[in-house]
Design an enzyme around this catalytic site. Structure first.
Site, PDB file in Angstrom:
ATOM      1  N   ASN A 189       0.873  -1.181   0.000  1.00  0.00           N
ATOM      2  CA  ASN A 189       0.000   0.000   0.000  1.00  0.00           C
ATOM      3  C   ASN A 189       0.904   1.223   0.000  1.00  0.00           C
ATOM      4  OD1 ASN A 189      -1.775   2.052   0.512  1.00  0.00           O
ATOM      5  ND2 ASN A 189      -2.465   1.287   2.505  1.00  0.00           N
ATOM      6  N   LYS A 203       0.091   4.254  -0.270  1.00  0.00           N
ATOM      7  CA  LYS A 203      -0.573   5.406   0.361  1.00  0.00           C
ATOM      8  C   LYS A 203      -0.400   6.663  -0.506  1.00  0.00           C
ATOM      9  CE  LYS A 203      -0.205   3.108   4.786  1.00  0.00           C
ATOM     10  NZ  LYS A 203      -0.082   3.175   6.227  1.00  0.00           N
ATOM     11  N   HIS A 242      -9.527   1.231   5.100  1.00  0.00           N
ATOM     12  CA  HIS A 242      -8.227   1.363   5.757  1.00  0.00           C
ATOM     13  C   HIS A 242      -8.376   2.281   6.972  1.00  0.00           C
ATOM     14  CE1 HIS A 242      -4.072   2.444   6.530  1.00  0.00           C
ATOM     15  NE2 HIS A 242      -3.750   1.336   5.884  1.00  0.00           N
ATOM     16  N   GLU A 257      -6.656   4.635   8.042  1.00  0.00           N
ATOM     17  CA  GLU A 257      -6.436   6.066   7.797  1.00  0.00           C
ATOM     18  C   GLU A 257      -7.703   6.699   7.220  1.00  0.00           C
ATOM     19  OE1 GLU A 257      -2.863   5.340   5.635  1.00  0.00           O
ATOM     20  OE2 GLU A 257      -1.910   4.792   7.525  1.00  0.00           O
ATOM     21  N   GLU A 263      -5.357  -4.923  10.590  1.00  0.00           N
ATOM     22  CA  GLU A 263      -4.329  -3.908  10.753  1.00  0.00           C
ATOM     23  C   GLU A 263      -4.578  -3.163  12.066  1.00  0.00           C
ATOM     24  OE1 GLU A 263      -2.388  -2.779   6.747  1.00  0.00           O
ATOM     25  OE2 GLU A 263      -4.046  -1.414   7.081  1.00  0.00           O
ATOM     26  N   GLY A 309       2.565   2.281  10.840  1.00  0.00           N
ATOM     27  CA  GLY A 309       3.507   3.384  10.696  1.00  0.00           C
ATOM     28  C   GLY A 309       4.208   3.759  11.988  1.00  0.00           C
ATOM     29  N   SER A 361       3.518  -2.158  10.306  1.00  0.00           N
ATOM     30  CA  SER A 361       4.969  -2.211  10.503  1.00  0.00           C
ATOM     31  C   SER A 361       5.589  -3.549  10.090  1.00  0.00           C
ATOM     32  CB  SER A 361       5.330  -1.859  11.950  1.00  0.00           C
ATOM     33  OG  SER A 361       4.921  -0.536  12.246  1.00  0.00           O
ATOM     34  N   GLY A 404       5.046   1.316   4.718  1.00  0.00           N
ATOM     35  CA  GLY A 404       6.367   1.923   4.554  1.00  0.00           C
ATOM     36  C   GLY A 404       7.385   1.054   3.828  1.00  0.00           C
TER      37      GLY A 404
END
Ligand code: 13P
Length: 276
Positions: free
Chosen positions: A34, A36, A121, A123, A193, A199, A238, A260
């Site tokens: 992902n 993002k 998600h 976020e 998640e 993150g 992570s 990430g």
């Protein structure tokens, strides 16, 4: 502070950790990146080229998916033609078309080569305020449009501290999948998640992740008694080349959703190779 493990479920599913081990009948490992809101189209093409060149052969047992930003989907799709790497989007609107400024429909995503979509998600839930009913509408449209839909669920740190993990995960899963027929679960993936692990560098330990995956599998058994074992449940939060192997070794962790570490070809390739 260490994130506490859960001992027993307090959701509506009567769950005891350990009861549902080895219920997964999923044969593929899913490795999804992902990206993002990162990378321009040119940078996205470069990254997808580097991933593609680094993967001479992807075994049938592994599904690799990249999810660039909307603006980069078309360019990345052109480069992935003929590759077995799949393309996914990070969001969509539930309507087929209409006056929804700034939004994108499932048909538009399919037209630029998407076969996967990430929905719900954290976020989008916590930063952009998406609620379970909107997420449910998106899931219905995505599955009706023959997209493979990745429904993200997961608790915040406060919710975990209050021993509400199973309640939250159960609510998000049940409401996100309201009205989804058993037949449609062929295109369904659940991504667990935990928000506190996204993150932050705080990965769930393998047993913390497996415990919730196990709970989700048990919940799916109640919801979709015929197909529950075939629905992939993947972990995100992570994930790195260092922790991926132990996560994938767990019986109910059928893959990973990587943020990430998917933005650098080297680390994403190491994660894919751990699944091969
Ligand atoms: P990180 O891997 O950066 O923690 O992000 C996880 C994630 O949100 C994937 O969807």
């Amino acid at each position: 502070m260490a994130i506490p493990s859960l001992t027993e479920g307090r959701g509506r599913v009567d769950f005891r950790f350990g009861e549902c081990l080895n219920n997964s009948a999923v044969t593929k490992k899913i490795i999804a990146g992902n990206w993002k809101m990162n990378l321009t189209p040119a940078e996205s093409v470069q990254l997808s080229d580097n991933i593609q060149f680094g993967l001479a052969h992807i075994p049938n047992s592994v599904e690799v998916i990249v999810c660039p930003s909307m603006i980069s989907l078309s360019a990345v799709n052109t480069r992935l033609t003929g590759s077995s790497i799949k393309l996914g989007a990070q969001n969509m609107h539930p309507a087929k078309s209409g006056a929804f400024t700034g939004e994108c429909s499932s048909e538009m995503l399919k037209a630029v080569g998407c076969t996967y979509i990430i929905i719900g998600h954290s976020e989008r839930r916590h930063v952009l305020g998406e609620k379970d009913d909107l997420i449910n509408q998106k899931m219905i449209t995505a599955l009706d449009s023959d997209l493979n839909a990745i429904l993200c669920v997961g608790e915040t740190e406060i919710e975990r501290d209050q021993n509400l993990t199973f309640n939250v995960v159960e609510r998000q899963t049940r409401l996100g999948l309201l009205g989804v027929s058993e037949e449609k679960t062929k295109s369904l993936i659940i991504a667990y998640e935990p928000v506190w692990a996204i993150g932050t560098g705080k990965t769930a330990t393998t047993s913390q992740a497996q415990e919730v995956h196990c709970f989700i599998r048990e919940l799916l058994r109640k919801m979709f008694p015929s197909f529950y074992g075939k629905i992939p449940i993947i972990y995100g939060g992570s994930v790195t080349p260092v922790n991926v192997e132990s996560l994938l070794a767990e019986s109910d962790i059928n893959g990973v959703l990587v943020g990430g570490a998917s933005l650098k070809a080297d680390s994403f390739l190491s994660i894919v190779k751990a699944a091969c």
